[in-house]
Design a protein around this motif. Structure first.
Motif, PDB file in Angstrom:
ATOM      1  N   TRP A 307      15.110  -7.245  -4.301  1.00 48.28           N
ATOM      2  CA  TRP A 307      14.453  -6.705  -3.220  1.00 48.28           C
ATOM      3  C   TRP A 307      13.239  -6.045  -3.824  1.00 48.28           C
ATOM      4  O   TRP A 307      12.119  -5.733  -2.728  1.00 48.28           O
ATOM      5  CB  TRP A 307      15.277  -5.542  -2.689  1.00 48.28           C
ATOM      6  N   THR A 308      12.923  -5.749  -4.938  1.00 53.88           N
ATOM      7  CA  THR A 308      11.787  -5.230  -5.657  1.00 53.88           C
ATOM      8  C   THR A 308      10.749  -6.147  -5.691  1.00 53.88           C
ATOM      9  O   THR A 308       9.599  -5.942  -5.156  1.00 53.88           O
ATOM     10  CB  THR A 308      12.135  -4.844  -7.143  1.00 53.88           C
ATOM     11  N   ASN A 312       7.562  -6.233  -2.767  1.00 53.46           N
ATOM     12  CA  ASN A 312       6.154  -5.975  -3.612  1.00 53.46           C
ATOM     13  C   ASN A 312       5.231  -7.115  -2.995  1.00 53.46           C
ATOM     14  O   ASN A 312       3.939  -7.022  -2.850  1.00 53.46           O
ATOM     15  CB  ASN A 312       6.313  -6.490  -5.105  1.00 53.46           C
ATOM     16  N   ASP A 313       5.707  -8.365  -2.965  1.00 52.14           N
ATOM     17  CA  ASP A 313       5.046  -9.486  -2.455  1.00 52.14           C
ATOM     18  C   ASP A 313       4.526  -9.217  -1.033  1.00 52.14           C
ATOM     19  O   ASP A 313       3.454  -9.475  -0.570  1.00 52.14           O
ATOM     20  CB  ASP A 313       6.153 -10.838  -2.501  1.00 52.14           C
ATOM     21  N   ALA A 314       5.600  -8.703  -0.147  1.00 46.71           N
ATOM     22  CA  ALA A 314       5.155  -8.330   1.364  1.00 46.71           C
ATOM     23  C   ALA A 314       4.286  -7.508   1.485  1.00 46.71           C
ATOM     24  O   ALA A 314       3.398  -7.631   2.215  1.00 46.71           O
ATOM     25  CB  ALA A 314       6.459  -7.776   1.934  1.00 46.71           C
ATOM     26  N   SER A 319      -1.690  -5.859   2.455  1.00 40.48           N
ATOM     27  CA  SER A 319      -2.474  -4.694   1.668  1.00 40.48           C
ATOM     28  C   SER A 319      -4.140  -4.689   2.339  1.00 40.48           C
ATOM     29  O   SER A 319      -4.407  -3.594   2.725  1.00 40.48           O
ATOM     30  CB  SER A 319      -2.688  -4.805   0.299  1.00 40.48           C
ATOM     31  N   LEU A 320      -4.503  -5.897   2.524  1.00 38.51           N
ATOM     32  CA  LEU A 320      -5.740  -5.911   3.232  1.00 38.51           C
ATOM     33  C   LEU A 320      -5.786  -5.374   4.665  1.00 38.51           C
ATOM     34  O   LEU A 320      -6.654  -4.244   4.832  1.00 38.51           O
ATOM     35  CB  LEU A 320      -6.555  -7.632   3.153  1.00 38.51           C
ATOM     36  N   LEU A 321      -4.921  -5.579   5.317  1.00 38.20           N
ATOM     37  CA  LEU A 321      -4.849  -4.903   6.659  1.00 38.20           C
ATOM     38  C   LEU A 321      -4.558  -3.743   6.599  1.00 38.20           C
ATOM     39  O   LEU A 321      -5.105  -2.822   7.585  1.00 38.20           O
ATOM     40  CB  LEU A 321      -3.737  -5.949   7.410  1.00 38.20           C
ATOM     41  N   SER A 322      -3.689  -3.113   5.806  1.00 37.24           N
ATOM     42  CA  SER A 322      -3.286  -1.906   5.591  1.00 37.24           C
ATOM     43  C   SER A 322      -4.526  -0.992   5.231  1.00 37.24           C
ATOM     44  O   SER A 322      -4.772   0.362   5.617  1.00 37.24           O
ATOM     45  CB  SER A 322      -1.878  -1.554   4.713  1.00 37.24           C
ATOM     46  N   ARG A 323      -5.734  -1.419   4.358  1.00 35.70           N
ATOM     47  CA  ARG A 323      -6.896  -0.824   3.951  1.00 35.70           C
ATOM     48  C   ARG A 323      -7.977  -0.828   5.078  1.00 35.70           C
ATOM     49  O   ARG A 323      -8.291   0.225   5.274  1.00 35.70           O
ATOM     50  CB  ARG A 323      -7.583  -1.454   2.831  1.00 35.70           C
TER      51      ARG A 323
END
Length: 456
Positions: A307-308, A312-314, A319-323
């Motif tokens: 699950w780590t 991490n992959d998800a 990450s781009l959308l969250s930024r």
């Protein structure tokens, strides 16, 4: 549409009603037949008795009427002298008769059978007259019609009483037989109830002949449904593949166009085009995921879940959308990563599952929001701030292409549907809930998606 009465119950009711009616009809027919036979035998006996009386020497000067000699009761049997009688007339004058025969009327010119009263009356009699013109004698023999009726009723009732006493046992046997006979239908219903939605395995045709047409029709229906579903999936996959190339080209051309010298209005239109292309590209990706996911009834292969790595992959994929939305994703393990359910599964599908949940949480949260990803031993939950969602809309969020009215964020309405499909393949169930948290005087509304082990 309300369900009709069960077949077994209807059969029991029909048989429970028709059998007593059939017995009553049979008893009536039997009573008529028995009455005919008794009348025939009785009339024959009356005729023979009249002939014997006519040829028996009689003292014409006697005025005494004979009486039954005294017989002890144990040896008397079932003699009832009141049920029959006889009378003899000479030249119109009664010269001999028993106690009952004294009431027989004289019929000077009549010979043969005659009835006095109706057969159902207790005082009805059947009388036989016989003449001897040479001897100037007339003989009459009478028999109670009520006694004949009582004989018929006793005969029929003795048979009917046995049937009535056996009726409860017969009904129990009928109920047992009907339920035993409908067991194949119940077995078929249980088979269909426990059948997987995507299963196209033909049903067994080792069934009674009455159910075989239903089995054949269902198997044919399964085959046609599978053919239709296969055509639909092929069309979705082919269309999605064909759309990806032109969309990628449009994306490149739009980015090139954005680098040219454009005024503010033109730059706004270019950004709008880019936004539409991104939304369409995401829809195509979701459709491709669905086309691969729908045919699966079980996982193609499983492995120990890390699950780590999955989270991490998800998180990296969104990450781009969250930024862009200036949102933070907080991941929290409340147990060892190897103990989070499911322990075994498909790494790629579980990554898509977490990615879709995070993508939805970011898109439908206000800017600068915090997205909480919490992993426990028996559950995984993602919580994000949101606007209040009506209960009727909350129930429909996992439906394909459903988006509640008033949504400003872009989306395809397929994310939670894909999550639900992947969760079911891993024996997980998805629960959607609105959680209201009150801090000081303010109340925040959070949308929570929780994945738990499916109840066995």
């Amino acid at each position: 549409m309300k369900p009709t009465t069960a077949i077994s119950r209807r059969l029991i009711i029909y048989l429970g009603i028709t059998l007593p009616l059939l017995w009553i009809l049979t008893a009536i027919i039997s009573a008529v037949a028995v009455m005919h036979e008794i009348n025939e035998a009785g009339d024959t006996q009356m005729s023979q008795l009249a002939q014997r009386l006519l040829h028996t020497p009689i003292n014409l000067n006697s005025s005494q009427y004979p009486a039954l000699p005294s017989i002890p009761k144990p040896q008397r049997g079932l003699i009832d002298v009141k049920e029959s009688g006889y009378a003899i007339w000479y030249k119109g004058k009664r010269i001999n008769a028993d106690e009952t025969g004294q009431s027989i009327p004289y019929q000077p010119d009549y010979q043969g059978f005659i009835n006095r009263g109706y057969w159902w009356q207790s005082h009805a009699w059947r009388i036989f007259y016989l003449n001897s013109p040479q001897q100037q004698l007339k003989v009459a023999v009478s028999f109670s019609m009520h006694e004949r009726l009582q004989t018929v009723l006793r005969t029929v009732w003795s048979q009917l009483a046995v049937s009535i006493l056996a009726l409860p046992l017969l009904l129990c046997l009928i109920a047992w037989s009907v339920r035993r006979g409908t067991q194949p239908l119940q077995a078929l219903a249980q088979t269909l109830y426990h059948r997987e939605p995507h299963s196209i395995t033909p049903l067994s045709n080792i069934v009674p002949a009455e159910i075989l047409p239903i089995i054949n029709a269902l198997n044919d229906l399964f085959q046609r449904i599978e053919q239709f579903r296969a055509r639909e999936l092929r069309f979705t996959a082919d269309a999605a593949h064909e759309l990806r190339s032109p969309l990628a080209a449009l994306k490149v051309q739009t980015e090139v166009l954005a680098l040219t010298s454009l005024n503010d209005a033109q730059q706004q239109r270019v950004r709008s085009i880019e936004h539409s292309i991104d939304r369409t590209t995401r829809l195509v990706d979701q459709l491709l995921t669905l086309s691969r996911l729908d045919p699966l009834t079980e996982l193609p292969h499983t492995e120990a879940v890390n699950w780590t790595d999955i989270t991490n992959d998800a998180i990296e994929s969104v990450s781009l959308l969250s930024r862009e939305r200036q949102c933070r994703i907080l991941r929290q393990f409340n147990t060892d990563a190897a103990a989070v359910l499911p322990i075994c599964g498909d790494h790629t599908l579980l990554t898509i599952l977490i990615r879709n949940l995070l993508d939805n949480a970011i898109r439908y949260s206000p800017e600068h929001s915090i997205i909480n990803l919490t992993l426990n031993t028996n559950s995984i939950s993602i919580t994000n701030p949101c606007n209040d969602i009506a209960s009727e809309n909350l129930k429909r969020l996992r439906e394909r292409f459903f988006r509640p009215a008033g949504q400003e964020s872009s989306g395809s309405g397929l994310g939670l549907s894909i999550v639900d499909g992947i969760a079911q393949l891993h024996w997980l169930q998805m629960e959607l809930d609105i959680v209201k948290i009150k801090k000081y005087k303010n109340e925040t509304i959070n949308f929570q998606v929780k994945l738990q082990q499916k109840a066995s």
